[in-house]
Motif scaffolding. Sequence first.
Motif, PDB file in Angstrom:
ATOM      1  N   GLU A  42      26.480  24.511  55.366  1.00  0.00           N
ATOM      2  CA  GLU A  42      25.780  24.086  54.118  1.00  0.00           C
ATOM      3  C   GLU A  42      26.241  24.904  53.148  1.00  0.00           C
ATOM      4  O   GLU A  42      26.753  26.088  53.064  1.00  0.00           O
ATOM      5  CB  GLU A  42      24.212  24.646  54.261  1.00  0.00           C
ATOM      6  N   THR A  43      27.027  24.182  51.950  1.00  0.00           N
ATOM      7  CA  THR A  43      27.212  24.768  50.784  1.00  0.00           C
ATOM      8  C   THR A  43      26.105  25.164  49.688  1.00  0.00           C
ATOM      9  O   THR A  43      25.134  24.535  49.409  1.00  0.00           O
ATOM     10  CB  THR A  43      28.347  24.194  50.208  1.00  0.00           C
ATOM     11  N   VAL A  44      26.281  26.267  49.223  1.00  0.00           N
ATOM     12  CA  VAL A  44      25.152  26.784  48.040  1.00  0.00           C
ATOM     13  C   VAL A  44      25.960  27.415  46.964  1.00  0.00           C
ATOM     14  O   VAL A  44      26.928  28.140  47.155  1.00  0.00           O
ATOM     15  CB  VAL A  44      24.496  27.967  48.917  1.00  0.00           C
ATOM     16  N   GLU A  45      25.598  26.909  45.738  1.00  0.00           N
ATOM     17  CA  GLU A  45      26.228  27.539  44.532  1.00  0.00           C
ATOM     18  C   GLU A  45      25.647  28.963  44.554  1.00  0.00           C
ATOM     19  O   GLU A  45      24.259  29.226  44.654  1.00  0.00           O
ATOM     20  CB  GLU A  45      25.618  26.646  43.284  1.00  0.00           C
ATOM     21  N   VAL A  46      26.663  30.052  44.341  1.00  0.00           N
ATOM     22  CA  VAL A  46      26.048  31.402  43.840  1.00  0.00           C
ATOM     23  C   VAL A  46      26.509  31.754  42.546  1.00  0.00           C
ATOM     24  O   VAL A  46      27.402  31.072  42.081  1.00  0.00           O
ATOM     25  CB  VAL A  46      26.597  32.061  44.997  1.00  0.00           C
ATOM     26  N   SER A  47      26.253  32.752  42.227  1.00  0.00           N
ATOM     27  CA  SER A  47      26.611  33.511  40.918  1.00  0.00           C
ATOM     28  C   SER A  47      27.053  34.730  41.097  1.00  0.00           C
ATOM     29  O   SER A  47      26.552  35.682  41.785  1.00  0.00           O
ATOM     30  CB  SER A  47      25.367  33.368  40.019  1.00  0.00           C
ATOM     31  N   LEU A  48      28.382  34.922  40.494  1.00  0.00           N
ATOM     32  CA  LEU A  48      29.095  36.302  40.285  1.00  0.00           C
ATOM     33  C   LEU A  48      29.160  36.544  38.995  1.00  0.00           C
ATOM     34  O   LEU A  48      30.457  36.624  38.358  1.00  0.00           O
ATOM     35  CB  LEU A  48      30.390  36.307  41.364  1.00  0.00           C
ATOM     36  N   PRO A  49      28.176  37.010  37.977  1.00  0.00           N
ATOM     37  CA  PRO A  49      28.190  36.977  36.709  1.00  0.00           C
ATOM     38  C   PRO A  49      29.120  37.698  36.147  1.00  0.00           C
ATOM     39  O   PRO A  49      29.790  37.930  34.769  1.00  0.00           O
ATOM     40  CB  PRO A  49      27.013  37.419  36.213  1.00  0.00           C
ATOM     41  N   HIS A  50      29.778  38.779  36.867  1.00  0.00           N
ATOM     42  CA  HIS A  50      30.795  39.879  36.005  1.00  0.00           C
ATOM     43  C   HIS A  50      32.200  39.520  36.581  1.00  0.00           C
ATOM     44  O   HIS A  50      32.888  40.334  36.155  1.00  0.00           O
ATOM     45  CB  HIS A  50      30.183  41.198  36.478  1.00  0.00           C
ATOM     46  N   THR A  51      32.429  38.412  36.916  1.00  0.00           N
ATOM     47  CA  THR A  51      33.646  37.825  37.288  1.00  0.00           C
ATOM     48  C   THR A  51      34.848  38.173  36.491  1.00  0.00           C
ATOM     49  O   THR A  51      35.800  38.684  36.454  1.00  0.00           O
ATOM     50  CB  THR A  51      33.662  36.457  37.864  1.00  0.00           C
ATOM     51  N   LYS A  52      34.351  37.724  34.969  1.00  0.00           N
ATOM     52  CA  LYS A  52      35.495  37.755  33.907  1.00  0.00           C
ATOM     53  C   LYS A  52      35.719  39.202  33.720  1.00  0.00           C
ATOM     54  O   LYS A  52      36.829  39.555  32.927  1.00  0.00           O
ATOM     55  CB  LYS A  52      34.976  37.073  32.806  1.00  0.00           C
ATOM     56  N   TYR A  53      35.163  40.161  33.960  1.00  0.00           N
ATOM     57  CA  TYR A  53      35.265  41.616  33.778  1.00  0.00           C
ATOM     58  C   TYR A  53      36.171  42.258  34.735  1.00  0.00           C
ATOM     59  O   TYR A  53      36.609  43.365  34.655  1.00  0.00           O
ATOM     60  CB  TYR A  53      34.203  42.426  33.320  1.00  0.00           C
ATOM     61  N   ALA A  54      36.257  41.483  35.945  1.00  0.00           N
ATOM     62  CA  ALA A  54      37.335  42.059  37.174  1.00  0.00           C
ATOM     63  C   ALA A  54      38.675  42.554  36.657  1.00  0.00           C
ATOM     64  O   ALA A  54      39.118  43.624  36.924  1.00  0.00           O
ATOM     65  CB  ALA A  54      37.116  41.168  38.230  1.00  0.00           C
ATOM     66  N   LEU A  55      39.377  41.649  35.894  1.00  0.00           N
ATOM     67  CA  LEU A  55      40.908  42.060  35.392  1.00  0.00           C
ATOM     68  C   LEU A  55      40.781  43.148  34.815  1.00  0.00           C
ATOM     69  O   LEU A  55      41.502  44.046  35.004  1.00  0.00           O
ATOM     70  CB  LEU A  55      41.554  40.737  35.291  1.00  0.00           C
ATOM     71  N   PRO A  56      40.154  43.142  33.580  1.00  0.00           N
ATOM     72  CA  PRO A  56      40.220  44.175  32.902  1.00  0.00           C
ATOM     73  C   PRO A  56      39.702  45.769  33.534  1.00  0.00           C
ATOM     74  O   PRO A  56      40.128  46.818  33.491  1.00  0.00           O
ATOM     75  CB  PRO A  56      39.145  44.014  31.609  1.00  0.00           C
ATOM     76  N   VAL A  57      38.823  45.647  34.369  1.00  0.00           N
ATOM     77  CA  VAL A  57      38.441  46.811  35.164  1.00  0.00           C
ATOM     78  C   VAL A  57      39.561  47.246  36.103  1.00  0.00           C
ATOM     79  O   VAL A  57      39.806  48.396  36.204  1.00  0.00           O
ATOM     80  CB  VAL A  57      37.416  46.684  36.113  1.00  0.00           C
ATOM     81  N   TYR A  58      40.057  46.098  36.810  1.00  0.00           N
ATOM     82  CA  TYR A  58      41.318  46.390  37.570  1.00  0.00           C
ATOM     83  C   TYR A  58      42.278  47.081  36.803  1.00  0.00           C
ATOM     84  O   TYR A  58      43.135  48.128  37.361  1.00  0.00           O
ATOM     85  CB  TYR A  58      41.556  45.216  38.205  1.00  0.00           C
ATOM     86  N   TYR A  59      42.668  46.546  35.640  1.00  0.00           N
ATOM     87  CA  TYR A  59      43.854  46.998  34.818  1.00  0.00           C
ATOM     88  C   TYR A  59      43.426  48.454  33.966  1.00  0.00           C
ATOM     89  O   TYR A  59      44.298  48.940  33.217  1.00  0.00           O
ATOM     90  CB  TYR A  59      44.606  45.991  33.969  1.00  0.00           C
ATOM     91  N   ILE A  60      42.303  49.037  34.260  1.00  0.00           N
ATOM     92  CA  ILE A  60      42.162  50.450  34.242  1.00  0.00           C
ATOM     93  C   ILE A  60      42.080  51.323  35.382  1.00  0.00           C
ATOM     94  O   ILE A  60      43.113  52.100  35.443  1.00  0.00           O
ATOM     95  CB  ILE A  60      40.678  50.577  33.623  1.00  0.00           C
ATOM     96  N   ILE A  61      41.558  50.786  36.390  1.00  0.00           N
ATOM     97  CA  ILE A  61      41.461  51.340  37.652  1.00  0.00           C
ATOM     98  C   ILE A  61      42.794  51.521  38.432  1.00  0.00           C
ATOM     99  O   ILE A  61      43.294  52.769  38.783  1.00  0.00           O
ATOM    100  CB  ILE A  61      40.300  51.081  38.680  1.00  0.00           C
ATOM    101  N   ALA A  62      43.423  50.332  38.447  1.00  0.00           N
ATOM    102  CA  ALA A  62      44.648  50.482  39.257  1.00  0.00           C
ATOM    103  C   ALA A  62      45.784  51.373  38.693  1.00  0.00           C
ATOM    104  O   ALA A  62      46.483  52.082  39.083  1.00  0.00           O
ATOM    105  CB  ALA A  62      45.244  49.003  39.750  1.00  0.00           C
ATOM    106  N   PRO A  63      46.155  51.139  37.246  1.00  0.00           N
ATOM    107  CA  PRO A  63      47.210  52.080  36.553  1.00  0.00           C
ATOM    108  C   PRO A  63      46.720  53.497  36.791  1.00  0.00           C
ATOM    109  O   PRO A  63      47.499  54.224  36.872  1.00  0.00           O
ATOM    110  CB  PRO A  63      47.290  51.550  35.067  1.00  0.00           C
ATOM    111  N   ALA A  64      45.217  53.849  36.448  1.00  0.00           N
ATOM    112  CA  ALA A  64      44.812  55.280  36.345  1.00  0.00           C
ATOM    113  C   ALA A  64      45.394  55.935  37.898  1.00  0.00           C
ATOM    114  O   ALA A  64      45.844  57.049  37.857  1.00  0.00           O
ATOM    115  CB  ALA A  64      43.420  55.302  36.327  1.00  0.00           C
ATOM    116  N   GLU A  65      45.025  55.061  38.753  1.00  0.00           N
ATOM    117  CA  GLU A  65      45.396  55.658  40.118  1.00  0.00           C
ATOM    118  C   GLU A  65      46.906  55.856  40.316  1.00  0.00           C
ATOM    119  O   GLU A  65      47.426  56.693  41.187  1.00  0.00           O
ATOM    120  CB  GLU A  65      44.717  54.841  41.282  1.00  0.00           C
ATOM    121  N   ALA A  66      47.539  54.691  39.902  1.00  0.00           N
ATOM    122  CA  ALA A  66      49.014  54.666  40.028  1.00  0.00           C
ATOM    123  C   ALA A  66      49.541  55.870  39.438  1.00  0.00           C
ATOM    124  O   ALA A  66      50.623  56.483  39.865  1.00  0.00           O
ATOM    125  CB  ALA A  66      49.483  53.292  39.526  1.00  0.00           C
TER     126      ALA A  66
END
Lengths: 95, 493
Positions: free
Chosen positions: B297-321
Amino acid sequence: MSLDKATVARIAALARIAVPESQQEALSGELSTIMGWIEQLNEVDTDNVEPLRAVMPIERHWRADEVTDGGAAEAITANAPKAHGAYFVVPKVVE
Amino acid sequence: MQDLTTLTLTAAKAGLAAKDFTAVELTQAHLGAMARHRDLNAFVTETADKAMAMAQASDRRLAKGEGGLLEGLPIAIKDLFCTEGVLTTAGSHILDGFVPPYESTVSRKLWEAGAVCLGKTNLDEFAMGSSNMTSYHKGVRNPWTRKGENAALVPGGSSGGSAAAVAARLCLGATGTDTGGSIRQPAAFTGTVGIKPTYGRCSRLGIVAFASSLDQAGPMARTVEDCALMLEAMAGFDPLDATSADLPVPAWSKGLSGDVQGLRIGIPKEYRMEGMDGRIEALWQEGADWLRARGAETVEVSLPHTKYALPVYYIIAPAEASSNLARYDGMRFGLRVEGRNLRETYEKTRAAGFGDEVKRRILIGTYVLSAGYYDAYYLKAQKVRRLIKEDFDRAFGQVDAILAPATPTAAFRGGEKMDDPVAMYLNDVFTVPVNLAGLPALSVPAGLSGDGLPLGLQVIGKAWDEATVLNVGRAIENAAGFGLLPYGLGEAA
């Protein structure tokens, strides 16, 4: 957020990467673009949100406090650009 | 005799058990293919002698009725895993000549299971990139080309060498690592299968660190079943990695029925993006139809903060790197460029040793962690990271797995997107949120783009539920019946 040339020079010094002045302008543009794009996070309300530090919290094990490894000085210095037996040879630190 | 390089890992295992051929013959066939396809530049180091010695040892064990899970099966290792006595470069100039005195846990487990080491595969420098173009050892050519064209395309990245080697039949499987999509994006670009398991499933010991809270190893192969088999050998608790989970490793390859009857599959509405390739959107729809036709069965779900994932990643990944890469100072291993004093030696070594993309990320990381900015950037990113993870937690309250595209486009040319870092980062829009949430996800080839390039679908699962991810992946694989060889392969031969 724009990172000017002086800021680029400062963080390059902190990161211990030599960045010639001729490259600072271009880097200032690239880094400002990236930081500007990151600014969109300010739209998100994070009051009362705990920072996520451990993404998959797991139970850690206790172990006996005993030596399980060591005595590998020769293996450790084998890759050194300069070594003297089991010692790293580095530039003079104290003048 | 049949061309042994066309076998899957699982079929080759059965062939060895039935004594249809030997591990030496199987290994020779792959070493031959590697030699014929050096134009792909998939390998940084080939280990032919080591491979032959390992294959001979496997044949002796197989003759005695012994042998591990992957006995005699030739595979390749991403050159980010430390291999004892074998050059390990991380795709960087700064690790010139580095020969690790120890073995990474994941590769050690593969050798203990009997796998044969063909060599070390090319990658983006320190796994930072989505094209394999940032490697100091030059880019990798995707064995696929657009239909009717001969122009070289990228294999994706950062595990581009592994993906190209698997797609071109140079190895039966390969290891990859995935910090923001580095297994799933190249798998999608090359028509291969790759899974990033749950953070903590595979030990990170001996994997050159990029962003420690995101890095995770996984297998890349030509079928879902092959990935399941390889992951069984790679996963497991390691007391030497403080983030490694002490959980039993299921026999994933045995539980693969492809039966999705009664499963609830989430379709995240925020993944329908402006400017997305129409063929990818159609394929995503088709994937949902396939699963429904098989009783899900397919169900629509919402992941409302999706658009912020890349900017979050480009703080966390470079900081740790920026923290992890502080160790490259020219003192203990790799390159050293002498300066007038210690500080100048550090600065010159790091300026000469790191490529442009790595420098950019170290500088961003240094900036966001510098005095006065930590709260505004790193802490803020960690908070939004929690919101992203909570989006997934809520969705998984309703569904058993999530179906999404793997990438927003098919493979592109080497020069495209190189001068605009943000455009390059957008490649990982569908993969990065999964790393931030620590979840398992698989990319499986599901169809072709308008110009005949492979496209992948992504299955995302609950934490530690690789079994469902693999099973849904198997159902898509069965329905798609992809099984295509790269067009470029014949021409390169």
